[in-house]
Design a protein around this motif. Structure first.
Motif, PDB file in Angstrom:
ATOM      1  N   LEU A 180       0.934  -1.505  -0.076  1.00  0.00           N
ATOM      2  CA  LEU A 180      -0.248   0.195   0.554  1.00  0.00           C
ATOM      3  C   LEU A 180       0.861   1.049   0.123  1.00  0.00           C
ATOM      4  CD1 LEU A 180      -2.649   1.518   0.429  1.00  0.00           C
ATOM      5  CD2 LEU A 180      -2.364   0.987   2.600  1.00  0.00           C
ATOM      6  N   PRO A 181       1.697   1.328   0.857  1.00  0.00           N
ATOM      7  CA  PRO A 181       2.857   2.297   0.820  1.00  0.00           C
ATOM      8  C   PRO A 181       3.174   2.740  -0.302  1.00  0.00           C
ATOM      9  CG  PRO A 181       2.802   0.898   2.956  1.00  0.00           C
ATOM     10  CD  PRO A 181       2.106   0.013   1.777  1.00  0.00           C
ATOM     11  N   ALA A 182       4.054   1.622  -1.067  1.00  0.00           N
ATOM     12  CA  ALA A 182       4.799   1.470  -2.386  1.00  0.00           C
ATOM     13  C   ALA A 182       4.004   2.571  -2.968  1.00  0.00           C
ATOM     14  CB  ALA A 182       5.233   0.452  -2.880  1.00  0.00           C
ATOM     15  N   VAL A 183       2.419   1.772  -3.691  1.00  0.00           N
ATOM     16  CA  VAL A 183       1.878   2.394  -4.487  1.00  0.00           C
ATOM     17  C   VAL A 183       1.439   3.737  -4.203  1.00  0.00           C
ATOM     18  CG1 VAL A 183      -0.802   1.705  -5.758  1.00  0.00           C
ATOM     19  CG2 VAL A 183       0.714  -0.442  -4.978  1.00  0.00           C
ATOM     20  N   ALA A 184       0.894   4.091  -2.775  1.00  0.00           N
ATOM     21  CA  ALA A 184       0.636   5.331  -2.584  1.00  0.00           C
ATOM     22  C   ALA A 184       1.488   6.757  -3.087  1.00  0.00           C
ATOM     23  CB  ALA A 184       0.336   5.136  -1.107  1.00  0.00           C
ATOM     24  N   LEU A 185       2.978   6.128  -2.864  1.00  0.00           N
ATOM     25  CA  LEU A 185       4.013   6.785  -2.986  1.00  0.00           C
ATOM     26  C   LEU A 185       3.607   7.548  -5.079  1.00  0.00           C
ATOM     27  CD1 LEU A 185       6.424   8.947  -2.823  1.00  0.00           C
ATOM     28  CD2 LEU A 185       7.212   7.121  -3.053  1.00  0.00           C
ATOM     29  N   LEU A 186       3.672   5.989  -5.145  1.00  0.00           N
ATOM     30  CA  LEU A 186       3.804   6.235  -6.775  1.00  0.00           C
ATOM     31  C   LEU A 186       2.664   7.567  -7.084  1.00  0.00           C
ATOM     32  CD1 LEU A 186       4.825   2.870  -8.394  1.00  0.00           C
ATOM     33  CD2 LEU A 186       6.160   4.530  -7.739  1.00  0.00           C
ATOM     34  N   ASN A 187       1.262   6.724  -6.858  1.00  0.00           N
ATOM     35  CA  ASN A 187       0.321   7.958  -6.808  1.00  0.00           C
ATOM     36  C   ASN A 187       0.431   8.832  -6.567  1.00  0.00           C
ATOM     37  OD1 ASN A 187      -2.594   8.277  -7.364  1.00  0.00           O
ATOM     38  ND2 ASN A 187      -3.007   6.375  -6.272  1.00  0.00           N
ATOM     39  N   GLY A 188       0.825   9.191  -5.140  1.00  0.00           N
ATOM     40  CA  GLY A 188       1.026  10.939  -5.090  1.00  0.00           C
ATOM     41  C   GLY A 188       1.768  11.808  -5.478  1.00  0.00           C
ATOM     42  N   LEU A 189       2.977  10.806  -6.621  1.00  0.00           N
ATOM     43  CA  LEU A 189       4.170  11.731  -7.260  1.00  0.00           C
ATOM     44  C   LEU A 189       3.629  11.652  -7.982  1.00  0.00           C
ATOM     45  CD1 LEU A 189       7.368  10.025  -6.322  1.00  0.00           C
ATOM     46  CD2 LEU A 189       6.970  11.738  -5.449  1.00  0.00           C
ATOM     47  N   GLY A 190       2.321  10.686  -9.178  1.00  0.00           N
ATOM     48  CA  GLY A 190       1.541  10.866 -10.579  1.00  0.00           C
ATOM     49  C   GLY A 190       1.248  12.591 -10.521  1.00  0.00           C
ATOM     50  N   VAL A 191       0.270  12.529  -9.128  1.00  0.00           N
ATOM     51  CA  VAL A 191      -0.928  13.601  -8.433  1.00  0.00           C
ATOM     52  C   VAL A 191       0.261  14.596  -8.983  1.00  0.00           C
ATOM     53  CG1 VAL A 191      -2.093  14.544  -7.107  1.00  0.00           C
ATOM     54  CG2 VAL A 191      -2.282  12.455  -7.691  1.00  0.00           C
ATOM     55  N   GLY A 192       1.201  14.254  -8.166  1.00  0.00           N
ATOM     56  CA  GLY A 192       1.800  15.923  -7.449  1.00  0.00           C
ATOM     57  C   GLY A 192       2.706  16.338  -9.172  1.00  0.00           C
ATOM     58  N   PHE A 193       3.441  15.754 -10.232  1.00  0.00           N
ATOM     59  CA  PHE A 193       3.934  15.279 -11.196  1.00  0.00           C
ATOM     60  C   PHE A 193       2.723  16.532 -12.393  1.00  0.00           C
ATOM     61  CE2 PHE A 193       5.144  14.201 -15.660  1.00  0.00           C
ATOM     62  CZ  PHE A 193       6.504  15.429 -15.788  1.00  0.00           C
ATOM     63  N   LEU A 194       1.434  15.505 -12.472  1.00  0.00           N
ATOM     64  CA  LEU A 194       0.986  16.225 -12.933  1.00  0.00           C
ATOM     65  C   LEU A 194      -0.122  17.680 -12.926  1.00  0.00           C
ATOM     66  CD1 LEU A 194      -1.575  13.195 -13.475  1.00  0.00           C
ATOM     67  CD2 LEU A 194       0.052  14.427 -15.195  1.00  0.00           C
ATOM     68  N   ARG A 195       0.177  17.690 -11.245  1.00  0.00           N
ATOM     69  CA  ARG A 195       0.283  19.654 -10.832  1.00  0.00           C
ATOM     70  C   ARG A 195       0.919  19.923 -11.933  1.00  0.00           C
ATOM     71  NH1 ARG A 195      -2.807  22.936  -8.577  1.00  0.00           N
ATOM     72  NH2 ARG A 195      -1.217  24.549  -7.081  1.00  0.00           N
ATOM     73  N   ARG A 196       2.064  19.969 -11.142  1.00  0.00           N
ATOM     74  CA  ARG A 196       3.492  20.362 -11.799  1.00  0.00           C
ATOM     75  C   ARG A 196       3.196  20.744 -13.707  1.00  0.00           C
ATOM     76  NH1 ARG A 196       6.592  21.391 -15.218  1.00  0.00           N
ATOM     77  NH2 ARG A 196       8.943  21.745 -15.121  1.00  0.00           N
ATOM     78  N   LEU A 197       3.007  20.089 -14.001  1.00  0.00           N
ATOM     79  CA  LEU A 197       2.334  20.189 -15.840  1.00  0.00           C
ATOM     80  C   LEU A 197       1.565  21.462 -15.351  1.00  0.00           C
ATOM     81  CD1 LEU A 197       2.733  16.680 -17.674  1.00  0.00           C
ATOM     82  CD2 LEU A 197       4.412  18.357 -17.537  1.00  0.00           C
ATOM     83  N   ASP A 198       0.298  21.104 -14.580  1.00  0.00           N
ATOM     84  CA  ASP A 198      -0.560  22.180 -15.467  1.00  0.00           C
ATOM     85  C   ASP A 198       0.346  23.626 -15.072  1.00  0.00           C
ATOM     86  OD1 ASP A 198      -2.814  20.220 -15.247  1.00  0.00           O
ATOM     87  OD2 ASP A 198      -3.232  20.169 -13.393  1.00  0.00           O
ATOM     88  N   LEU A 199       1.017  23.793 -13.812  1.00  0.00           N
ATOM     89  CA  LEU A 199       1.605  24.560 -13.564  1.00  0.00           C
ATOM     90  C   LEU A 199       2.195  25.268 -14.679  1.00  0.00           C
ATOM     91  CD1 LEU A 199       2.740  24.251 -10.017  1.00  0.00           C
ATOM     92  CD2 LEU A 199       1.163  26.410 -10.756  1.00  0.00           C
ATOM     93  N   GLY A 200       3.532  24.428 -15.045  1.00  0.00           N
ATOM     94  CA  GLY A 200       3.739  25.207 -16.590  1.00  0.00           C
ATOM     95  C   GLY A 200       3.173  25.192 -17.534  1.00  0.00           C
TER      96      GLY A 200
END
Lengths: 161, 500
Positions: free
Chosen positions: B91-111
């Motif tokens: 669960l934590p490993a998958v949660a990290l990947l998912n969270g980083l995915g959300v963070g990176f997509l938000r970073r793309l929105d900002l970009g």
């Protein structure tokens, strides 16, 4: 934002990422060993638990010769194979046995195989017709060598590496 | 029977009961700790992105991470009560990947915004916000699966239904008109209007795997024993090849009509590996590899000679062989991806400091290249190791679980996840021809996220059965069902019938 902060954020994130990876590996490692020990203690009969922790090491050294499978060599279930784990194996006609045998000469709870310090012991559970290790009747917990048939009624079982 | 042996079971009982429960709780506490660490990482990523993109850290950088933490914490609670012996790392490993995915997509929105407007960009807007919503839905689905499926063997009862559902899901996009099902030259979608579209193949994976596992549990003896020896390898009889040839044909149909090599490789690899796990015959792997590479090569040749449905595949192979031959048109995606990875170098430009918006499709297929530019090889290898750990824990659950169906299902599920990561990361980095697969848990998109979270929920369920001490809980239903003939009784019991 000063370049210093950005650099710290950049490398700090990478370091944190790897810390996470190694923490996960640590948890997995602890889990592997904790799991092995606790299930051994649960499966072992009384009195063995105390020595279980210390004895687990020598057992691991001679793993090459240790029994890994229980194979039914004769009787209705001939060909059945059970992968041995850390838990005891109960044999009998009762539905909740690990190995349910439909042998007319077997009792409901006939015998059980118990791992003790890496050695499997056969123990008769007060069966009507007795359990035999090769030709000898089993009276108390008896160590089972590899390849020696355990006979219960018309069924024969063997430990295999 | 001796006296000590007779008295052994009763005193062992009270001691045995609390010990496994404590083991379960220890695992759950470890899981919670890892989950907190993972979400701290996601928050740190958000802060690092803001530091380099906004030149300041606003007071809201932690909000996505906090929302994610609450979501995953809810799932953690479900696991704690319904699957207490499940694997603590999944669960934590998958949660990290998912969270980083959300963070990176938000970073793309900002970009995508002008620099001046970035500070005021709302937290839940854009693709990142949508991904957050999808995460929420996926986690609810995963929790629902854990609630409904209390014992993974239950799934085998619906195996044929699931198999049928899987095939229908695979075929639907192929037969639908292109206007509904085609996105970027791959017919993998069902579009409802312009906003909402699903990728049924993602769910088909799970359904088909459940069916494969069930089918192979039934057929494994025949497949593993009736064989001819040739060149030191056991080859199966011709007629036993039927199902594998059928799946091969199905995967080739997917390749031709849906124009997607990745998906077809995924289905075929999935089946061959479950077959290998069921029979322990290396020959299946060899046959599978030969069939697939032969089929792919043939499709490549056909793509060049007759074109038609094979044209797309032929072009993709050409691009893979020489991405810089046509860098502004056909090779555009791949060259941008490779340049992005190259710019990142060893340690990356830092979160938020790269130019991932230049990479085409960086939200979906190329997310790994986009992240690679910013976290570098060092960060990417960490992500790959996390994938590896997830797959390894899944395989471990398969090894430890006691029934054959569970073994096959866990092995197949985790291998499929690993294969999907290989196919897309291999494609993005130019190792294999690029195909439109999603990167599990990272890519934007609801179908992929939901399907992969369901997959993880299933792995959690199986690992719970594997970690549960013998004779507790779910062992009950199997043993009480043992009223038939001898093989029936063994079915599902902790034994493997080989009839040698």
């Amino acid at each position: 934002m000063p370049a210093f902060v950005v650099a710290v954020a950049r490398l700090g994130f990478l370091v944190l990422l790897w810390i996470f990876v190694f923490t996960v590996v640590g948890v997995i490692r602890r889990d592997l060993f904790a799991g092995a020990r606790s299930s051994r203690l649960v499966a072992a009969p009384r009195g063995v638990g105390a020595s279980g922790g210390a004895a687990s090491r020598p057992a691991k050294v001679k793993r090459g010769k240790a029994a890994h499978q229980l194979v039914v060599t004769a009787g209705q279930l001939a060909g059945t194979r059970i992968t041995l784990g850390e838990n005891q194996i109960t044999i009998g006609r009762a539905e909740d046995s690990t190995l349910v045998i439909t042998d007319d000469y077997a009792s409901a709870r006939h015998a059980r195989l118990v791992p003790r310090n890496g050695q499997w012991m056969i123990e008769d559970l007060g069966s009507t017709n007795g359990t035999y290790l090769d030709r000898a009747k089993v009276t108390g917990p008896t160590p089972v060598p590899l390849g020696v048939p355990i006979r219960i009624g018309r069924t024969a079982l063997e430990l295999r590496p | 029977m001796t006296a000590p042996a007779a008295s052994a079971p009763p005193p062992a009982q009270p001691g045995a009961a609390p010990r496994p429960r404590r083991g379960g709780r220890g695992r759950r506490n470890a899981e919670l700790g890892l989950l907190v660490l993972a979400m701290v990482l996601v928050a740190a990523y958000g802060a690092a992105v803001q530091a380099s993109m906004l030149d300041t850290i606003t007071g809201t950088f932690w909000v996505p991470a906090a929302v994610l933490f609450l979501t995953f914490f809810a799932l953690h609670l479900v696991v704690r009560f319904l699957a207490p012996h499940a694997d603590p790392a999944l669960l934590p490993a998958v949660a990290l990947l998912n969270g980083l995915g959300v963070g990176f997509l938000r970073r793309l929105d900002l970009g995508g915004q002008e620099a001046a407007r970035r500070v005021d960009y709302p937290v839940f807007a854009g693709v990142g916000g949508r991904q957050l919503a999808w995460t929420l839905i996926s986690v609810v689905l995963a929790a629902a699966l854990l609630v409904v499926v209390r014992d993974h063997r239950m799934v085998s009862r619906y195996a044929y239904t699931l198999g049928l559902v899987g095939i229908v899901l695979v075929i639907t996009p192929a037969v639908l008109p292109s206007s509904i099902s085609e996105v970027n030259h791959a017919k993998l979608w069902i579009r409802f209007g312009s906003f909402f579209s699903i990728q049924p193949g993602e769910f088909a994976k799970l359904a088909l795997l459940s069916f494969f596992a069930y089918y192979l549990v039934r057929k494994r003896e025949v497949l593993s024993l009736a064989s001819k020896r040739f060149l030191g390898i056991d080859f199966p009889r011709g007629r036993d090849l039927g199902p594998v040839v059928a799946v091969w044909a199905l995967s080739l149909l997917v390749l031709v009509f849906e124009k997607d090599l990745g998906t077809s490789l995924l289905y075929f690899g999935m089946f061959v590996v479950t077959l290998y796990i069921a029979t322990e015959r290396v020959s299946w792997l060899i046959i599978g590899l030969l069939l697939f590479s032969g089929g792919a090569f043939l499709a490549y040749l056909l793509g060049h000679s007759i074109g038609g449905p094979f044209l797309n595949f032929g072009q993709r192979v050409d691009t893979w062989l020489d991405p810089f031959a046509d860098p502004y048109d056909k090779g555009w995606q791949l060259t941008q991806s490779l340049l992005g990875l190259g710019t990142g170098g060893l340690f990356g430009t830092g979160p938020g400091a790269g130019q991932p918006n230049l990479v085409e499709e960086v939200k979906n297929d190329f997310i790994f290249a986009g992240m690679g530019e910013e976290v570098g090889l060092f960060g990417l290898s960490a992500l790959l190791v996390i994938y590896l750990l997830i797959v390894a824990r899944g395989l471990r659950a398969g090894l430890a679980v006691r029934d054959s169906f569970g073994k096959l299902l866990a092995g197949g599920l985790s291998f499929t996840l690993g294969l999907q990561v290989f196919v897309i990361v291999g494609g993005v980095s130019g190792l294999i021809p690029l195909t439109g697969q999603t990167t599990p848990f990272l890519s934007a998109g609801g179908s992929s996220l939901m399907a992969n979270w369901l997959l993880v929920a299933m792995l959690l369920r199986i690992s719970d059965a594997a970690g549960r001490p013998a004779g507790e809980g779910a062992a009950g239903p199997v043993r009480s069902s043992g009223t038939g003939s001898a093989p029936m009784r063994l079915h599902g019991a902790p034994t493997e019938v080989i009839n040698r």
